[in-house]
Structures are given as C-alpha cells and as structure tokens.
Design an enzyme around this catalytic site. Structure first.
Site, mmCIF file in Angstrom:
data_model
loop_
_atom_site.group_PDB
_atom_site.id
_atom_site.type_symbol
_atom_site.label_atom_id
_atom_site.label_comp_id
_atom_site.label_asym_id
_atom_site.label_seq_id
_atom_site.Cartn_x
_atom_site.Cartn_y
_atom_site.Cartn_z
ATOM 1 N N GLY A 210 0.826 -1.208 0.000
ATOM 2 C CA GLY A 210 0.000 0.000 0.000
ATOM 3 C C GLY A 210 0.855 1.250 0.000
ATOM 4 O O GLY A 210 0.476 2.278 0.565
ATOM 5 N N THR B 284 1.654 3.564 -2.154
ATOM 6 C CA THR B 284 1.420 4.764 -2.964
ATOM 7 C C THR B 284 0.187 5.545 -2.522
ATOM 8 O O THR B 284 -0.174 6.531 -3.161
ATOM 9 C CB THR B 284 1.295 4.420 -4.464
ATOM 10 O OG1 THR B 284 0.240 3.481 -4.650
ATOM 11 C CG2 THR B 284 2.605 3.859 -4.997
ATOM 12 N N SER C 106 4.213 3.580 -11.574
ATOM 13 C CA SER C 106 4.287 4.978 -11.975
ATOM 14 C C SER C 106 3.696 5.903 -10.919
ATOM 15 O O SER C 106 3.943 7.118 -10.944
ATOM 16 C CB SER C 106 3.570 5.198 -13.313
ATOM 17 O OG SER C 106 2.168 5.029 -13.170
ATOM 18 N N VAL D 286 -1.404 -7.509 -4.296
ATOM 19 C CA VAL D 286 -1.434 -8.156 -2.985
ATOM 20 C C VAL D 286 -2.400 -9.334 -2.958
ATOM 21 O O VAL D 286 -2.319 -10.189 -2.069
ATOM 22 C CB VAL D 286 -1.797 -7.112 -1.901
ATOM 23 C CG1 VAL D 286 -3.270 -6.725 -1.983
ATOM 24 C CG2 VAL D 286 -1.449 -7.610 -0.501
ATOM 25 N N MET E 219 -8.828 -5.667 1.317
ATOM 26 C CA MET E 219 -7.756 -5.449 2.290
ATOM 27 C C MET E 219 -7.517 -6.692 3.147
ATOM 28 O O MET E 219 -6.369 -7.091 3.381
ATOM 29 C CB MET E 219 -8.077 -4.238 3.154
ATOM 30 C CG MET E 219 -8.132 -2.928 2.371
ATOM 31 S SD MET E 219 -8.526 -1.492 3.401
ATOM 32 C CE MET E 219 -10.212 -1.863 3.918
ATOM 33 N N CYS F 175 -2.041 -0.613 9.383
ATOM 34 C CA CYS F 175 -2.858 0.580 9.587
ATOM 35 C C CYS F 175 -4.325 0.230 9.394
ATOM 36 O O CYS F 175 -4.725 -0.221 8.317
ATOM 37 C CB CYS F 175 -2.435 1.677 8.609
ATOM 38 S SG CYS F 175 -3.224 3.275 8.936
ATOM 39 N N CYS G 158 7.194 1.687 15.531
ATOM 40 C CA CYS G 158 6.565 0.698 16.410
ATOM 41 C C CYS G 158 7.082 -0.715 16.170
ATOM 42 O O CYS G 158 6.986 -1.577 17.049
ATOM 43 C CB CYS G 158 5.049 0.741 16.269
ATOM 44 S SG CYS G 158 4.392 0.144 14.695
#
Length: 205
Positions: free
Chosen positions: A8, A10, A36, A53, A85, A107, A185
């Site tokens: 993730g 970009t 790009s 992914v 996700m 995140c 972290c």
C-alpha cells in the site's frame, strides 16, 4: 531491523511511510500494481516489485528476506463494502509464516475502538473489512503484530502526538506522524500484539 516490505505504498499514508522508512536508513521493498504512482524522487531508493497483494506469488516474492512488514492498504476513498484489504492481509500473513518473518504493523481505523452502533453508517463497509483484518492478526501465533488505529489523517505538518494502548487519545493525526509511528513501532516490543491509538496533542488554552 534493516529490511522492510511495504504494502500500500502509494496511498497518502503509504507514501509517507515509504519516506519515513528511507529517512531511518531502512532498505525498502514495495509491491505496487502501478509503479508509476511512486514519485520519481523515490524510485531509485525503493526496490519495486510490480504485482498485486491478492496474488499469493507476488506477495511471497516481496516478503522473502525481509525483517518486517508494514501494511497501509486502502481503497482510495471508495467506501463500498470490500474484502480486498483482508484478503490481501491473508496472503501477507501466510507469506510471513512461510518466510519466517515475525513483525508487522498494520494501519486500520480508530472506528475499531467504537461500539459498532456508534460508527457512522457510511463507514460500515470499510470498517467491517478492517475488523476482519484485526481478527486475522489476533488469530496468529508467534507473530509480533501491531494494529495501528488512527483517527482522521490530515495533511498537517509533523508535531507532538500522544500514543495510547487500547484506546484513541484524540480526533486527528498528521500523516507524517502516523507514517513515522508505523515504522518506529516495529522495534517496540511493548506495542506487540496491541491495538494502538495515536493523535496529535491539542494545546492547552
């Protein structure tokens, strides 16, 4: 910890996380569907793998030989219900197990600190997938995971911020501070297997 993989990389938070990792002298590898989208100023500093992914083989290649993983997957403001996700995280966690990589920061969202009825309806679809991601992390064994659950992410400059385990300390966080925390972290065992809240310190009047 010297070598990390970022998924993730970009998005708004992702780009800042790549920059934060480079500032700390880390070797960064990123899986990108569209290379790009990575600013030209970063391309010669990041080892870019083109892929998705959702493709297990692509994820395996990126995690090979890494010390830790950072996940800032998003939907680019598409709030529709999704499993992209969490499906991506399944591949990441599987690859980490196979490649013996033990540490990951992910995140998510501050809404996971809320009771479900208090989450605004427009965010239910995204929040459900974030919840699936959290459950995937909690179900792992032997993994040093950190679930980072920021509130509103703003473009404000970096500043002082509070960190809390298990609750949110405020309503907003700079994308630069969030990115810095996503990297730092990884080296803080006191945050392992914890849900982390963070927010910009509000000046006392």
């Amino acid at each position: 910890m010297k070598k990390i993989a970022i998924f993730g990389g970009t998005g708004m938070t992702g780009l800042c996380t790549v920059e934060a990792a480079l500032k700390q002298g880390l070797e960064v590898r990123a899986l990108l569907r569209d290379p790009s989208r990575l600013p030209e100023s970063l391309r010669n500093q990041v080892e870019v793998f083109t892929g998705d992914v959702l493709v297990k083989e692509d994820v395996d290649k990126v995690i090979e030989g890494r010390d830790a993983v950072v996940v800032t997957l998003g939907t680019r403001n598409d709030l529709s219900p999704t499993t992209i996700m969490s499906d991506g995280l399944k591949n990441i966690l599987s690859a980490m197990e196979n490649k013996n990589v033990k540490t990951i920061s992910v995140c998510l969202s501050t809404f996971l600190f809320y009771d479900k009825p208090k989450v605004p309806a427009m965010f239910h679809g995204i929040n459900d997938d974030h919840e699936r991601m959290l459950h995937l992390l909690q179900a792992t064994e032997g993994l040093n995971w950190i679930a980072v659950m920021p509130p509103h992410i703003g473009d404000t400059p970096s500043g002082d911020y509070n960190v809390e385990i298990g609750s949110s300390p405020g309503r907003a966080i700079s994308k630069f501070d969030l990115a810095k925390f996503m990297i730092e972290c990884l080296s803080k065992p006191e945050y392992y297997k914890q849900r982390m809240g963070l927010a910009t310190k509000v000046p006392v009047p």
